[in-house]
Design a protein around this motif. Structure first.
Motif, mmCIF file in Angstrom:
data_model
loop_
_atom_site.group_PDB
_atom_site.id
_atom_site.type_symbol
_atom_site.label_atom_id
_atom_site.label_comp_id
_atom_site.label_asym_id
_atom_site.label_seq_id
_atom_site.Cartn_x
_atom_site.Cartn_y
_atom_site.Cartn_z
ATOM 1 N N ALA A 1 0.875 -1.223 0.252
ATOM 2 C CA ALA A 1 -0.017 -0.049 -0.097
ATOM 3 C C ALA A 1 0.732 1.332 0.114
ATOM 4 N N GLU A 2 1.855 1.133 0.626
ATOM 5 C CA GLU A 2 2.905 2.375 0.874
ATOM 6 C C GLU A 2 3.643 2.464 -0.445
ATOM 7 N N LEU A 3 4.161 1.355 -1.114
ATOM 8 C CA LEU A 3 4.642 1.603 -2.494
ATOM 9 C C LEU A 3 3.564 2.159 -3.578
ATOM 10 N N LEU A 4 2.536 1.651 -3.383
ATOM 11 C CA LEU A 4 1.453 2.205 -4.231
ATOM 12 C C LEU A 4 0.975 3.514 -3.987
ATOM 13 N N GLY A 5 0.982 4.065 -2.955
ATOM 14 C CA GLY A 5 0.713 5.208 -2.355
ATOM 15 C C GLY A 5 -0.864 5.287 -2.103
ATOM 16 N N VAL A 6 -1.550 4.078 -1.654
ATOM 17 C CA VAL A 6 -2.779 4.050 -1.471
ATOM 18 C C VAL A 6 -3.140 3.772 0.001
ATOM 19 N N PRO A 7 -4.372 4.160 0.471
ATOM 20 C CA PRO A 7 -4.572 4.000 1.958
ATOM 21 C C PRO A 7 -4.632 2.382 2.170
ATOM 22 N N CYS A 8 -4.164 2.003 3.269
ATOM 23 C CA CYS A 8 -4.111 0.591 3.643
ATOM 24 C C CYS A 8 -5.147 0.627 4.864
ATOM 25 N N LEU A 9 -5.933 -0.228 4.600
ATOM 26 C CA LEU A 9 -6.808 -0.846 5.748
ATOM 27 C C LEU A 9 -6.647 -2.206 5.968
ATOM 28 N N THR A 10 -6.145 -2.542 7.276
ATOM 29 C CA THR A 10 -5.819 -3.866 7.744
ATOM 30 C C THR A 10 -6.827 -4.434 8.751
ATOM 31 N N PHE A 11 -6.656 -5.783 8.530
ATOM 32 C CA PHE A 11 -7.438 -6.774 9.545
ATOM 33 C C PHE A 11 -8.812 -6.427 9.514
ATOM 34 N N ALA A 12 -9.524 -6.446 8.232
ATOM 35 C CA ALA A 12 -10.937 -6.094 8.064
ATOM 36 C C ALA A 12 -11.668 -7.381 8.480
ATOM 37 N N LYS A 13 -12.631 -7.332 9.425
ATOM 38 C CA LYS A 13 -13.443 -8.430 9.547
ATOM 39 C C LYS A 13 -14.677 -8.235 8.927
ATOM 40 N N LYS A 14 -14.912 -7.100 8.524
ATOM 41 C CA LYS A 14 -16.161 -6.755 7.530
ATOM 42 C C LYS A 14 -15.704 -5.824 6.620
ATOM 43 N N LEU A 15 -16.413 -5.732 5.402
ATOM 44 C CA LEU A 15 -15.832 -5.074 4.057
ATOM 45 C C LEU A 15 -17.239 -4.699 3.361
ATOM 46 N N MET A 16 -17.250 -3.068 3.108
ATOM 47 C CA MET A 16 -18.102 -2.505 2.530
ATOM 48 C C MET A 16 -17.891 -1.600 1.382
ATOM 49 N N VAL A 17 -18.447 -1.562 0.147
ATOM 50 C CA VAL A 17 -18.009 -0.652 -0.899
ATOM 51 C C VAL A 17 -19.067 0.059 -1.220
ATOM 52 N N GLU A 18 -18.997 1.477 -0.971
ATOM 53 C CA GLU A 18 -19.995 2.329 -1.125
ATOM 54 C C GLU A 18 -19.452 3.253 -2.385
ATOM 55 N N GLY A 19 -20.220 3.521 -3.305
ATOM 56 C CA GLY A 19 -19.561 4.485 -4.364
ATOM 57 C C GLY A 19 -18.261 4.369 -4.320
ATOM 58 N N ASN A 20 -17.356 5.531 -4.111
ATOM 59 C CA ASN A 20 -15.965 5.475 -4.548
ATOM 60 C C ASN A 20 -15.144 5.198 -3.336
ATOM 61 N N SER A 21 -15.950 4.881 -2.319
ATOM 62 C CA SER A 21 -15.039 4.564 -0.924
ATOM 63 C C SER A 21 -15.016 3.114 -0.354
ATOM 64 N N VAL A 22 -14.033 2.600 0.270
ATOM 65 C CA VAL A 22 -14.366 1.305 0.948
ATOM 66 C C VAL A 22 -14.357 1.692 2.431
ATOM 67 N N GLU A 23 -15.090 0.656 3.150
ATOM 68 C CA GLU A 23 -15.170 0.842 4.496
ATOM 69 C C GLU A 23 -15.051 -0.532 5.207
ATOM 70 N N ILE A 24 -14.320 -0.619 6.372
ATOM 71 C CA ILE A 24 -14.134 -1.840 6.984
ATOM 72 C C ILE A 24 -14.467 -1.757 8.442
ATOM 73 N N GLN A 25 -14.626 -2.952 9.116
ATOM 74 C CA GLN A 25 -14.771 -3.032 10.486
ATOM 75 C C GLN A 25 -13.386 -3.651 11.049
ATOM 76 N N ARG A 26 -12.414 -2.989 11.540
ATOM 77 C CA ARG A 26 -11.222 -3.402 11.897
ATOM 78 C C ARG A 26 -11.089 -4.216 12.977
ATOM 79 N N GLU A 27 -10.684 -5.404 13.329
ATOM 80 C CA GLU A 27 -10.697 -5.987 14.492
ATOM 81 C C GLU A 27 -9.645 -5.575 15.214
ATOM 82 N N THR A 28 -10.086 -5.246 16.584
ATOM 83 C CA THR A 28 -9.255 -4.649 17.661
ATOM 84 C C THR A 28 -9.169 -5.579 18.932
ATOM 85 N N GLU A 29 -8.504 -5.503 19.898
ATOM 86 C CA GLU A 29 -8.644 -6.206 20.947
ATOM 87 C C GLU A 29 -9.961 -6.279 21.901
ATOM 88 N N ASP A 30 -10.166 -4.871 21.898
ATOM 89 C CA ASP A 30 -11.802 -4.446 22.720
ATOM 90 C C ASP A 30 -12.848 -4.591 21.962
#
Lengths: 263, 388
Positions: free
Chosen positions: A135-164
């Motif tokens: 992601a860094e080399l491509l120069g694009v946003p990096c969204l990691t550890f997605a446990k749910k993923l939705m695409v809406e229009g031109n954006s992507v949203e995830i639920q990112r798993e955390t400890e809490d």
């Protein structure tokens, strides 16, 4: 939308892995190679997005591997991906994670994409570095550890798993998302998928095709070196809890697990 | 000669292995204990295309070859012989007759839902008085006013009574020739035909999770167009169907024998006696080696018969040999697997006790060992008559 799923071929997770004492690399010819199980979640997620809007979405599988890697690409195609591209070149052998990310970035620029999906890590090296580096080399946003993923229009949203719990993270595309195990249940390839896979295109590209700098790949182009390796020590003996009162025993097991944040 | 599998054949075998290990093997013991037909799993197999594997895509199938089909049955049968026979009986006996002898209209109406895995189909040949002597069929079908009126019974029919069964194709006497010989024809009987009833499932020694029933026809009526193939050709037709079916029962036997070897070899490496794993004793090694050798030969024989069929060559002798040999190999492998497990092998907590119960039918179903030897003897020209 063009989705590219990056995949890796890894030694069968059930097989005993053998390190070559000379090259200090995994001996990949000694065991059967399979599609990295973590990548299957990324493929499944891509296929679900495609199945939701089949006319406007295309799923391409991208991999860096020897020619023998074609087999895992066929499996991804049998699962339902539309096409695949394999970067294969003898000079790539021995590339470390950064060199791999460099090559993947060039490969993905070459083929173009709106959304990159990957697993969180591979079962052989378990570094988990490539998605973020890519992601860094491509120069694009990096969204990691997605446990749910939705695409809406031109954006992507995830639920990112955390400890809490989980964090909601949103980014404009193009973007890279790494998905966790458990985001979905990967499908089996169907018989029709298997029979149809040979009609789908697998492009094979070389370093020259993507304009890679030969000094940045392979063992010579890698900044990390495996100095030595040793067998892992035997696991420490477990704790045996003995209690006459079962409730007391359960309580102590509970405390033990809480202490180690297992619960 | 080339023993390499194509990439599709490998992929199909791998899919079946993954599916069998993930969705079938973990439940096999429970289904067996409860004699429960695994409906949801069979439906999943249908969705993956496994129930129409060797039929062309235009009839709802996957368009794979017989070698792939044999590999698939081996992998499924390795996890659970009951699921294996459910698949094999549906494809080779239930659906194949539509493909081989059906009119275009019959293929559309019966083969398409069968190959898509929406319906299971059965083949009804055996009767209480017509087992190995299949020509002794007593069930009759009389054509009256454009309808076949069927009377009689069938026994040991696989897949006849599941919730997803579409029906059964039966052999019936449709007339007598001038010399009194029975004229046998194949007739398609859909599940909802009035006068056609199924018994409760049999209580069985093995294949307990498969659906096996007795069928009775009491003035059951189907339209004239449900005749499958030419009138009077039923005997010839079912012999041809059985030739192909032998490949799948051979494959099933190889799968079961492989499961026996896997279990016995695993156990022999883990079980210590006299301070050593029992696999280090020659008495055990030799049993395992004999199993491995026989399984290899049985697999090769089954795949060769499948390959001959795919090449459009005569495969009847090869299929009979493969079926006979594999069935006997599966029985010997199951016996050795239990022996290697010792007392534990006699207990239900180890899968080999199920394998031991499942193997015996491989020497009986789809033509007994004795019938296979008769078939092969005839084909070798040993009987003095040249075919019948």
């Amino acid at each position: 939308m063009k989705i590219v799923v990056t995949v890796k071929h890894v030694p069968d997770t059930n097989a005993e892995k053998v390190l070559d004492p000379q090259t200090k690399r995994l001996n990949r010819s000694a065991v059967e190679n399979v599609l990295n199980p973590f990548d299957e979640y990324a493929i499944e997620e891509a296929l679900r997005l495609r199945d939701a809007s089949p006319d406007t979405t295309r799923v391409t599988i991208a991999s860096i591997a020897p020619r023998s890697g074609l087999e895992i690409l066929r499996k991804a195609l049998a699962m339902g991906a539309d096409d695949a591209v394999l970067l294969s070149d003898d000079a790539i052998a021995g590339s470390d994670t950064m060199a791999t990310a460099y090559l993947l970035a060039l490969l993905l620029r070459h083929i173009g994409c709106d959304l990159v999906l990957s697993g969180t890590q591979s079962t052989d090296a378990l570094n988990g570095i490539v998605p973020a580096a890519l992601a860094e080399l491509l120069g694009v946003p990096c969204l990691t550890f997605a446990k749910k993923l939705m695409v809406e229009g031109n954006s992507v949203e995830i639920q990112r798993e955390t400890e809490d719990g989980y964090a909601r993270v949103r980014a404009p595309m193009p973007a890279l998302v790494s998905v966790t195990k458990g985001i979905n249940e990967p499908r089996y390839p169907t018989l029709k998928g298997i029979m149809g896979a040979k009609k789908k295109e697998i492009r094979t590209l070389s370093l020259t095709d993507i304009g890679a700098d030969p000094t940045r790949v392979g063992a010579a182009g890698s900044k990390t070196v495996v100095e030595s390796f040793a067998a892992a020590g035997a696991r420490a003996k477990g704790t045996v809890i003995t209690a006459t009162d079962p409730r007391e025993g359960a309580r102590r097991i509970f405390d033990f697990l809480i202490e180690r944040k297992a619960l | 000669m080339n023993f390499d599998l194509t990439s599709e054949q490998q992929a199909i075998a791998k899919l079946c292995r993954e599916f069998a290990e993930g969705e079938i093997a973990p439940h096999a013991a429970e289904w067996d204990a409860r004699a429960e037909f695994p409906l949801a799993t069979i439906r999943k197999m249908g969705e993956l295309g496994l129930l129409g594997l060797p039929f062309p895509e235009k009839y709802g199938g996957a368009g794979a070859d017989t070698v792939s089909y044999a590999l698939a049955v081996m992998e499924i049968g390795r996890a659970d012989a009951s699921v294996g026979i459910t698949m094999a009986a549906h494809v080779s006996l239930g659906s194949q007759p539509f493909f081989q002898f059906g009119t275009e209209e019959q293929k559309q109406r019966f083969l398409v839902p069968a190959a898509r895995g929406e319906q299971l189909w059965a083949f009804g040949l055996t009767e209480p008085q017509a087992g190995s002597d299949a020509g002794a069929t007593r069930t009759t079908a009389i054509l009256r006013d454009g309808r076949w009126i069927i009377n009689g019974s069938k026994c040991f029919i696989t897949n006849a009574g599941t919730p997803m069964t579409g029906g059964v194709t039966i052999t019936a006497v449709t007339g007598r020739s001038s010399d009194g010989k029975a004229e046998i024809s194949n007739i398609i009987v859909p599940q909802d035909t009035p006068g056609y009833r199924r018994s409760e499932p049999y209580k069985k020694m093995g294949w307990r999770a498969s659906d096996t029933r007795e069928l009775s026809f009491d003035g059951a009526e189907v339209p004239e167009e449900n005749l499958l193939g030419r009138r009077g050709k039923g005997f010839r037709q079912f012999l041809e169907i059985l030739d192909g079916g032998r490949i799948s029962v051979g494959a099933l036997s190889v799968g079961l024998a492989q499961a026996c070897y896997d279990a016995a070899s695993r156990y022999a490496k883990e079980r210590y006696q006299f301070g050593h794993p029992i696999a280090s004793f020659q008495a055990v090694q030799f049993q395992l080696v004999d199993m491995a050798v026989e399984i290899e030969l049985a697999r090769t024989a089954v795949l060769k018969a499948a390959w001959l069929k795919d090449q459009g060559r005569d495969f009847a002798t090869a299929a009979a040999m493969a079926k006979l040999f594999s069935g006997e190999v599966s029985r010997r492998a199951a016996n050795a697997a239990v022996q290697i497990h010792g007392g534990y092998g006699f207990m239900d907590e180890y899968p080999v006790s199920r394998y031991w119960r499942d193997c015996k039918i491989n020497e009986i179903g789809e033509g007994t060992n004795e019938i296979q030897r008769m078939v092969i003897a005839r084909q070798l020209g040993l009987t003095g008559e040249h075919g019948s």
